[in-house]
Design a protein around this motif. Structure first.
Motif, PDB file in Angstrom:
ATOM      1  N   LEU A  45       0.816  -1.212   0.000  1.00 57.01           N
ATOM      2  CA  LEU A  45       0.000   0.000   0.000  1.00 57.01           C
ATOM      3  C   LEU A  45       0.854   1.267   0.000  1.00 57.01           C
ATOM      4  O   LEU A  45       0.412   2.322  -0.470  1.00 57.01           O
ATOM      5  CB  LEU A  45      -0.924   0.000   1.218  1.00 57.01           C
ATOM      6  N   SER A  46       2.080   1.145   0.510  1.00 60.67           N
ATOM      7  CA  SER A  46       2.992   2.297   0.586  1.00 60.67           C
ATOM      8  C   SER A  46       3.758   2.524  -0.711  1.00 60.67           C
ATOM      9  O   SER A  46       4.300   3.617  -0.935  1.00 60.67           O
ATOM     10  CB  SER A  46       3.992   2.104   1.730  1.00 60.67           C
ATOM     11  N   THR A  47       3.820   1.528  -1.562  1.00 61.56           N
ATOM     12  CA  THR A  47       4.626   1.618  -2.788  1.00 61.56           C
ATOM     13  C   THR A  47       3.780   1.581  -4.059  1.00 61.56           C
ATOM     14  O   THR A  47       4.329   1.583  -5.156  1.00 61.56           O
ATOM     15  CB  THR A  47       5.654   0.471  -2.841  1.00 61.56           C
ATOM     16  N   HIS A  48       2.451   1.538  -3.894  1.00 57.88           N
ATOM     17  CA  HIS A  48       1.563   1.487  -5.053  1.00 57.88           C
ATOM     18  C   HIS A  48       0.501   2.589  -4.962  1.00 57.88           C
ATOM     19  O   HIS A  48       0.152   3.046  -3.870  1.00 57.88           O
ATOM     20  CB  HIS A  48       0.877   0.125  -5.159  1.00 57.88           C
ATOM     21  N   PHE A  49      -0.007   2.975  -6.115  1.00 52.91           N
ATOM     22  CA  PHE A  49      -1.092   3.949  -6.176  1.00 52.91           C
ATOM     23  C   PHE A  49      -2.179   3.422  -7.091  1.00 52.91           C
ATOM     24  O   PHE A  49      -1.953   2.482  -7.861  1.00 52.91           O
ATOM     25  CB  PHE A  49      -0.581   5.306  -6.679  1.00 52.91           C
ATOM     26  N   TYR A  50      -3.365   3.982  -6.963  1.00 46.42           N
ATOM     27  CA  TYR A  50      -4.427   3.621  -7.910  1.00 46.42           C
ATOM     28  C   TYR A  50      -4.694   4.821  -8.813  1.00 46.42           C
ATOM     29  O   TYR A  50      -4.286   5.949  -8.511  1.00 46.42           O
ATOM     30  CB  TYR A  50      -5.687   3.160  -7.176  1.00 46.42           C
ATOM     31  N   ASN A  51      -5.356   4.603  -9.912  1.00 47.80           N
ATOM     32  CA  ASN A  51      -5.554   5.639 -10.923  1.00 47.80           C
ATOM     33  C   ASN A  51      -6.655   6.625 -10.516  1.00 47.80           C
ATOM     34  O   ASN A  51      -7.692   6.750 -11.171  1.00 47.80           O
ATOM     35  CB  ASN A  51      -5.856   5.021 -12.294  1.00 47.80           C
ATOM     36  N   TYR A  52      -6.398   7.326  -9.405  1.00 46.84           N
ATOM     37  CA  TYR A  52      -7.390   8.246  -8.849  1.00 46.84           C
ATOM     38  C   TYR A  52      -7.677   9.424  -9.772  1.00 46.84           C
ATOM     39  O   TYR A  52      -8.784   9.979  -9.768  1.00 46.84           O
ATOM     40  CB  TYR A  52      -6.945   8.744  -7.468  1.00 46.84           C
ATOM     41  N   GLU A  53      -6.701   9.821 -10.579  1.00 47.13           N
ATOM     42  CA  GLU A  53      -6.923  10.941 -11.490  1.00 47.13           C
ATOM     43  C   GLU A  53      -7.938  10.573 -12.572  1.00 47.13           C
ATOM     44  O   GLU A  53      -8.762  11.398 -12.977  1.00 47.13           O
ATOM     45  CB  GLU A  53      -5.593  11.376 -12.112  1.00 47.13           C
ATOM     46  N   GLU A  54      -7.905   9.317 -13.021  1.00 49.42           N
ATOM     47  CA  GLU A  54      -8.881   8.855 -14.006  1.00 49.42           C
ATOM     48  C   GLU A  54     -10.276   8.811 -13.398  1.00 49.42           C
ATOM     49  O   GLU A  54     -11.272   9.117 -14.059  1.00 49.42           O
ATOM     50  CB  GLU A  54      -8.491   7.471 -14.545  1.00 49.42           C
ATOM     51  N   PHE A  55     -10.364   8.417 -12.132  1.00 46.75           N
ATOM     52  CA  PHE A  55     -11.667   8.373 -11.471  1.00 46.75           C
ATOM     53  C   PHE A  55     -12.266   9.773 -11.367  1.00 46.75           C
ATOM     54  O   PHE A  55     -13.473   9.966 -11.554  1.00 46.75           O
ATOM     55  CB  PHE A  55     -11.545   7.760 -10.077  1.00 46.75           C
ATOM     56  N   GLU A  56     -11.431  10.746 -11.083  1.00 45.37           N
ATOM     57  CA  GLU A  56     -11.912  12.119 -10.959  1.00 45.37           C
ATOM     58  C   GLU A  56     -12.441  12.661 -12.283  1.00 45.37           C
ATOM     59  O   GLU A  56     -13.373  13.469 -12.315  1.00 45.37           O
ATOM     60  CB  GLU A  56     -10.792  13.023 -10.437  1.00 45.37           C
ATOM     61  N   SER A  57     -11.876  12.192 -13.396  1.00 50.71           N
ATOM     62  CA  SER A  57     -12.275  12.706 -14.714  1.00 50.71           C
ATOM     63  C   SER A  57     -13.399  11.890 -15.358  1.00 50.71           C
ATOM     64  O   SER A  57     -14.166  12.426 -16.159  1.00 50.71           O
ATOM     65  CB  SER A  57     -11.065  12.731 -15.652  1.00 50.71           C
TER      66      SER A  57
END
Length: 315
Positions: free
Chosen positions: A50-62
């Motif tokens: 969880l500390s070394t990965h991210f999810y595509n939150y910018e795509e969700f916002e758009s």
């Protein structure tokens, strides 16, 4: 004489090698590891992920309506991304299972706006299961499937099955409780379904103790923490025995376990028993289901125990 000696040597060699082969075929039974120790190791592995990965939150916002959840490593061009562990969408729950407190992490990208399931309900979901090394072991992202949340697998201290139900893991069932369904859907002319764009979306990160622990499955090694990406579309309030009482209300001791409530001691838990008190009168005939769906529990002999749980009711 030489022939006899030769035969003796051959016989001795045969016996020696036969013994060696038997030893090689012996399977050593390894007892399961301590659940508490594994829980600590798994929690650290999950925190590291969880500390070394991210999810595509910018795509969700758009594009929230057509969003597909993806994970990637924070490095290179993605070095400035917010790790999942720092997301305000991440929920941490402590789940006690098999006598051990374990941490369950739920990324609730979108909670959903429909119904929230109870522990005894059925949910209509799509999902994808992954190991922490990103290997996919199961995927059902196109066609949803129903899961009975009360039917998770229970294993004893030796890792053997000791409960009833499906191959649904405890962590998966607990994680789905944090999402809600869509508020509705439309059926197209070709019988495909368009769901309202408000269904629950997210992921469940679970230690092996809330998954399959020491019992390896195909493509899942023993002691593997798991990740499930999920979309929740529908919730069905369960009445497993069709006795008019929703299953969650048949958890009389309120411990979240439907299988240890058996009023008449006949081996059938109340949520699967159409005659809960074993008096020969069906439960559905000892309650009143009102027009609005609410239930009136009658108590004919005024002893404080509703008729459907009281074998001594006088009618």
């Amino acid at each position: 004489m030489r022939i006899n000696k030769l035969l003796l040597i051959c016989l001795t060699a045969f016996l020696v090698f036969s013994c060696d082969n038997d030893d090689d075929n012996t399977t050593e039974v390894v007892p399961p590891r301590d659940r508490g120790e594994v829980a600590i190791e798994d929690d650290q592995a999950l925190i590291d992920y969880l500390s070394t990965h991210f999810y595509n939150y910018e795509e969700f916002e758009s594009q929230p309506e057509d969003f597909v959840l993806k994970f990637d490593t924070i490095s290179g061009v993605n070095s400035d991304k917010t790790p999942i562990i720092d997301s305000d969408k991440l929920i941490t729950r402590t789940v006690n299972f098999q006598g051990v407190d374990q941490q369950l992490y739920i990324l609730r990208v979108r909670e959903g706006e429909g119904e929230r399931p109870k522990f005894s309900d059925s949910t209509y979901v799509t999902y994808q299961g992954e190991l922490l090394n990103e290997n996919i072991f199961d995927s059902r992202l196109v066609t949803p499937i129903w899961f009975d949340l009360s039917g998770y697998v229970v294993r004893n201290s030796n890792g053997q099955l000791s409960g009833v139900g499906t191959n649904l893991s405890k962590g998966f069932a607990e994680g789905l409780l944090e999402f809600k369904s869509a508020t509705g859907f439309e059926v197209n002319s070709d019988n495909t379904i368009n769901w309202n764009g408000d269904y629950g979306i997210g992921a469940i990160f679970m230690p092996s103790g809330l998954a399959y622990f020491s019992s390896p499955l195909e493509d899942i090694p023993a002691y593997s923490p798991l990740i499930f990406k999920v979309n929740m579309f529908r919730v069905n309030e369960a009445d497993h025995d069709s006795d008019g009482i929703p299953s969650f209300m048949e958890d009389l001791d309120g411990d979240g376990d439907l299988f240890n409530d058996d009023t008449d001691g006949d081996g059938l838990p109340n949520h699967s028993d159409a005659d809960d008190d074993g008096d020969g009168t069906l439960t559905i005939d000892e309650i009143v289901v009102n027009e609005d769906g609410s239930i009136t529990f009658t108590d004919s002999n005024s002893d404080g125990t509703p008729d459907y749980l009281d074998p001594d009711t006088f009618k």
